[in-house]
Design a protein around this motif. Structure first.
Motif, PDB file in Angstrom:
ATOM      1  N   THR A 279       0.607  -1.142  -0.220  1.00 23.66           N
ATOM      2  CA  THR A 279      -0.246  -0.125   0.124  1.00 23.66           C
ATOM      3  C   THR A 279       0.193   0.970   0.181  1.00 23.66           C
ATOM      4  OG1 THR A 279      -0.116  -0.134   2.062  1.00 23.66           O
ATOM      5  CG2 THR A 279      -1.734  -1.093   1.004  1.00 23.66           C
ATOM      6  N   GLY A 280       2.378   0.908   0.708  1.00 21.67           N
ATOM      7  CA  GLY A 280       3.011   2.674   0.622  1.00 21.67           C
ATOM      8  C   GLY A 280       3.009   2.624  -0.400  1.00 21.67           C
ATOM      9  N   MET A 281       3.265   1.716  -1.962  1.00 21.95           N
ATOM     10  CA  MET A 281       4.340   1.833  -2.983  1.00 21.95           C
ATOM     11  C   MET A 281       3.379   2.791  -3.336  1.00 21.95           C
ATOM     12  SD  MET A 281       6.129  -2.012  -3.846  1.00 21.95           S
ATOM     13  CE  MET A 281       7.226  -1.529  -5.131  1.00 21.95           C
ATOM     14  N   ASN A 282       4.006   3.478  -4.376  1.00 20.20           N
ATOM     15  CA  ASN A 282       3.662   4.536  -5.486  1.00 20.20           C
ATOM     16  C   ASN A 282       3.502   3.829  -6.840  1.00 20.20           C
ATOM     17  OD1 ASN A 282       2.804   6.735  -6.831  1.00 20.20           O
ATOM     18  ND2 ASN A 282       4.805   7.414  -7.208  1.00 20.20           N
ATOM     19  N   CYS A 283       3.220   2.574  -6.633  1.00 23.17           N
ATOM     20  CA  CYS A 283       2.907   1.674  -7.794  1.00 23.17           C
ATOM     21  C   CYS A 283       1.663   1.090  -8.015  1.00 23.17           C
ATOM     22  CB  CYS A 283       4.449   0.374  -8.123  1.00 23.17           C
ATOM     23  SG  CYS A 283       4.061  -0.266  -9.473  1.00 23.17           S
ATOM     24  N   THR A 284       0.944   1.301  -8.748  1.00 21.66           N
ATOM     25  CA  THR A 284      -1.080   0.670  -8.837  1.00 21.66           C
ATOM     26  C   THR A 284      -0.497  -1.010  -9.548  1.00 21.66           C
ATOM     27  OG1 THR A 284      -0.563   1.711 -11.286  1.00 21.66           O
ATOM     28  CG2 THR A 284      -1.963   2.534  -9.876  1.00 21.66           C
ATOM     29  N   ILE A 285       0.428  -1.723  -9.968  1.00 28.29           N
ATOM     30  CA  ILE A 285       0.657  -3.157  -9.854  1.00 28.29           C
ATOM     31  C   ILE A 285       0.586  -3.546  -9.059  1.00 28.29           C
ATOM     32  CG2 ILE A 285       2.010  -4.915 -11.003  1.00 28.29           C
ATOM     33  CD1 ILE A 285       2.405  -3.537 -14.172  1.00 28.29           C
TER      34      ILE A 285
ATOM     35  N   GLY B  41       2.648  10.585 -14.601  1.00 28.36           N
ATOM     36  CA  GLY B  41       1.572  10.386 -14.403  1.00 28.36           C
ATOM     37  C   GLY B  41       1.253  12.024 -13.238  1.00 28.36           C
ATOM     38  N   PRO B  42      -0.808  12.121 -12.768  1.00 25.49           N
ATOM     39  CA  PRO B  42      -0.480  12.437 -12.136  1.00 25.49           C
ATOM     40  C   PRO B  42      -0.169  12.537 -10.723  1.00 25.49           C
ATOM     41  CG  PRO B  42      -2.580  11.902 -12.847  1.00 25.49           C
ATOM     42  CD  PRO B  42      -1.206  11.917 -13.582  1.00 25.49           C
ATOM     43  N   GLY B  43       0.174  11.521 -10.582  1.00 26.74           N
ATOM     44  CA  GLY B  43       0.199  10.760  -8.846  1.00 26.74           C
ATOM     45  C   GLY B  43       1.834  10.793  -8.510  1.00 26.74           C
ATOM     46  N   ALA B  44       2.642  11.043 -10.155  1.00 34.56           N
ATOM     47  CA  ALA B  44       4.170  10.238  -9.726  1.00 34.56           C
ATOM     48  C   ALA B  44       4.777  11.626  -8.323  1.00 34.56           C
ATOM     49  CB  ALA B  44       4.726  10.595 -10.879  1.00 34.56           C
ATOM     50  N   THR B  45       5.593  10.709  -8.054  1.00 36.14           N
ATOM     51  CA  THR B  45       6.379  11.216  -7.037  1.00 36.14           C
ATOM     52  C   THR B  45       7.608  11.332  -7.427  1.00 36.14           C
ATOM     53  OG1 THR B  45       6.758   9.244  -6.293  1.00 36.14           O
ATOM     54  CG2 THR B  45       5.554   9.737  -5.126  1.00 36.14           C
ATOM     55  N   SER B  46       8.635  12.057  -7.247  1.00 40.38           N
ATOM     56  CA  SER B  46      10.079  12.430  -7.388  1.00 40.38           C
ATOM     57  C   SER B  46      10.755  10.657  -7.230  1.00 40.38           C
ATOM     58  CB  SER B  46      11.144  13.024  -6.649  1.00 40.38           C
ATOM     59  OG  SER B  46      10.940  12.670  -5.410  1.00 40.38           O
ATOM     60  N   THR B  47      10.587   9.799  -6.861  1.00 37.43           N
ATOM     61  CA  THR B  47      10.952   8.547  -6.922  1.00 37.43           C
ATOM     62  C   THR B  47       9.971   7.632  -7.632  1.00 37.43           C
ATOM     63  OG1 THR B  47      11.560   8.289  -4.578  1.00 37.43           O
ATOM     64  CG2 THR B  47      11.514   6.185  -6.127  1.00 37.43           C
ATOM     65  N   THR B  48       9.295   8.142  -8.811  1.00 43.61           N
ATOM     66  CA  THR B  48       8.666   7.599  -9.424  1.00 43.61           C
ATOM     67  C   THR B  48       8.611   7.797 -10.555  1.00 43.61           C
ATOM     68  OG1 THR B  48       6.219   7.470  -8.915  1.00 43.61           O
ATOM     69  CG2 THR B  48       6.284   7.483 -11.173  1.00 43.61           C
ATOM     70  N   ALA B  49       9.095   8.983 -11.299  1.00 46.44           N
ATOM     71  CA  ALA B  49       9.883  10.442 -12.104  1.00 46.44           C
ATOM     72  C   ALA B  49      11.445   9.529 -12.814  1.00 46.44           C
ATOM     73  CB  ALA B  49       9.680  11.430 -12.153  1.00 46.44           C
ATOM     74  N   ARG B  50      12.097   9.667 -11.429  1.00 46.70           N
ATOM     75  CA  ARG B  50      13.528   8.409 -11.650  1.00 46.70           C
ATOM     76  C   ARG B  50      13.229   6.937 -11.886  1.00 46.70           C
ATOM     77  NH1 ARG B  50      14.366  11.040  -6.435  1.00 46.70           N
ATOM     78  NH2 ARG B  50      14.085   9.777  -5.537  1.00 46.70           N
TER      79      ARG B  50
ATOM     80  N   LEU C 281      14.150   2.036 -23.063  1.00 47.00           N
ATOM     81  CA  LEU C 281      14.276   2.566 -25.305  1.00 47.00           C
ATOM     82  C   LEU C 281      15.613   3.280 -25.235  1.00 47.00           C
ATOM     83  CD1 LEU C 281      10.753   4.574 -24.529  1.00 47.00           C
ATOM     84  CD2 LEU C 281      11.176   2.371 -25.340  1.00 47.00           C
ATOM     85  N   GLY C 282      16.368   3.210 -24.779  1.00 47.49           N
ATOM     86  CA  GLY C 282      17.762   3.416 -25.064  1.00 47.49           C
ATOM     87  C   GLY C 282      17.411   5.307 -25.116  1.00 47.49           C
ATOM     88  N   GLN C 283      16.422   6.061 -24.500  1.00 48.85           N
ATOM     89  CA  GLN C 283      16.586   7.856 -24.305  1.00 48.85           C
ATOM     90  C   GLN C 283      17.125   7.835 -23.128  1.00 48.85           C
ATOM     91  OE1 GLN C 283      11.954   7.913 -23.079  1.00 48.85           O
ATOM     92  NE2 GLN C 283      11.967   8.281 -25.478  1.00 48.85           N
ATOM     93  N   PRO C 284      17.760   9.526 -23.103  1.00 45.47           N
ATOM     94  CA  PRO C 284      18.831  10.041 -22.295  1.00 45.47           C
ATOM     95  C   PRO C 284      18.184   9.589 -21.163  1.00 45.47           C
ATOM     96  CG  PRO C 284      18.502  11.638 -24.261  1.00 45.47           C
ATOM     97  CD  PRO C 284      16.874  10.433 -24.886  1.00 45.47           C
ATOM     98  N   ALA C 285      18.700   9.790 -19.526  1.00 50.43           N
ATOM     99  CA  ALA C 285      17.784   9.622 -18.589  1.00 50.43           C
ATOM    100  C   ALA C 285      17.322  10.731 -18.485  1.00 50.43           C
ATOM    101  CB  ALA C 285      18.427  10.075 -16.970  1.00 50.43           C
ATOM    102  N   ASP C 286      17.602  11.621 -18.470  1.00 48.24           N
ATOM    103  CA  ASP C 286      16.220  12.480 -18.423  1.00 48.24           C
ATOM    104  C   ASP C 286      15.068  13.475 -18.989  1.00 48.24           C
ATOM    105  OD1 ASP C 286      18.704  14.778 -19.827  1.00 48.24           O
ATOM    106  OD2 ASP C 286      16.860  14.586 -20.523  1.00 48.24           O
ATOM    107  N   ASP C 287      14.657  12.023 -19.921  1.00 50.33           N
ATOM    108  CA  ASP C 287      13.261  12.112 -20.407  1.00 50.33           C
ATOM    109  C   ASP C 287      12.624  11.262 -19.894  1.00 50.33           C
ATOM    110  OD1 ASP C 287      11.564  12.912 -22.418  1.00 50.33           O
ATOM    111  OD2 ASP C 287      13.040  11.455 -24.129  1.00 50.33           O
ATOM    112  N   THR C 288      11.631  11.828 -19.028  1.00 53.97           N
ATOM    113  CA  THR C 288      10.562  11.414 -18.756  1.00 53.97           C
ATOM    114  C   THR C 288       9.442  12.058 -19.155  1.00 53.97           C
ATOM    115  OG1 THR C 288       9.968  13.241 -16.569  1.00 53.97           O
ATOM    116  CG2 THR C 288      11.295  10.830 -16.533  1.00 53.97           C
TER     117      THR C 288
END
Length: 173
Positions: free
Chosen positions: A7-13, A146-155, A165-172
């Motif tokens: 329940t404390g994880m910011n992951c809907t799966i 998404g709208p519920g993302a935290t900084s940890t989720t964004a990372r 995907l081979g995208q740069p690390a700062d591309d979210t």
């Protein structure tokens, strides 16, 4: 035995697995989709211990996946049925069945087919698709915060997109 909660994880799966990740839970939901409503029917069809069944039914009720309702033909006895939240799990069950048919069916022969009741034709396979119907794998999908993302989720999203995907690390975005 201790069971970790997500329940404390910011992951809907992970949070979904908190509600239906234990195998008896999905099998109970499956039984509901097959018309099972009574405690004794669940027990007979699943071969599950009474105490385990009672605990799983209570958990599914607490989660809003199943509800009790009075059985008309049995005084002072409740039945169990899916709520809209529970019915929304049906595509998950179909996807699991199709995966099992592909990878686990004895001799490659699935035990049952799912047919459209109106046409008698086999149902379409569950698939992740682009809006135009093109099938997509996890390698074809970019994650975005998404709208519920935290900084940890964004990372985590940036790391995933970089690795897959081979995208740069700062591309979210």
């Amino acid at each position: 035995m201790y069971r970790k909660r997500f329940t404390g994880m910011n992951c809907t799966i992970a949070r979904a697995l908190d509600e239906v990740g234990e195998w008896w839970s999905l099998l109970i939901v499956r039984e509901c989709t097959q018309g099972t409503t009574r405690f004794d029917e669940f027990q007979r069809e699943l071969g599950i211990a009474r105490n385990v069944l009672a605990a799983r039914l209570e958990r599914l009720i607490e989660s809003g996946i199943i509800e009790r309702f009075p059985l008309a033909d049995r005084a002072n006895t409740d039945g169990y049925r899916l709520t809209p939240k529970g019915e929304a799990l049906y595509p998950v069950l179909v996807a699991l069945k199709q995966w099992g048919d592909d990878w686990l069916a004895p001799d490659g022969k699935p035990p049952l087919e799912m047919l459209d009741k109106e046409t008698g034709e086999p149902i379409e396979r569950i698939a992740v698709q682009a809006r135009n119907g093109t099938p997509l794998s996890f390698r074809d999908i970019r994650f975005a915060a998404g709208p519920g993302a935290t900084s940890t989720t964004a990372r985590a999203i940036a790391n995933r997109n970089r690795r897959i995907l081979g995208q740069p690390a700062d591309d979210t975005a």
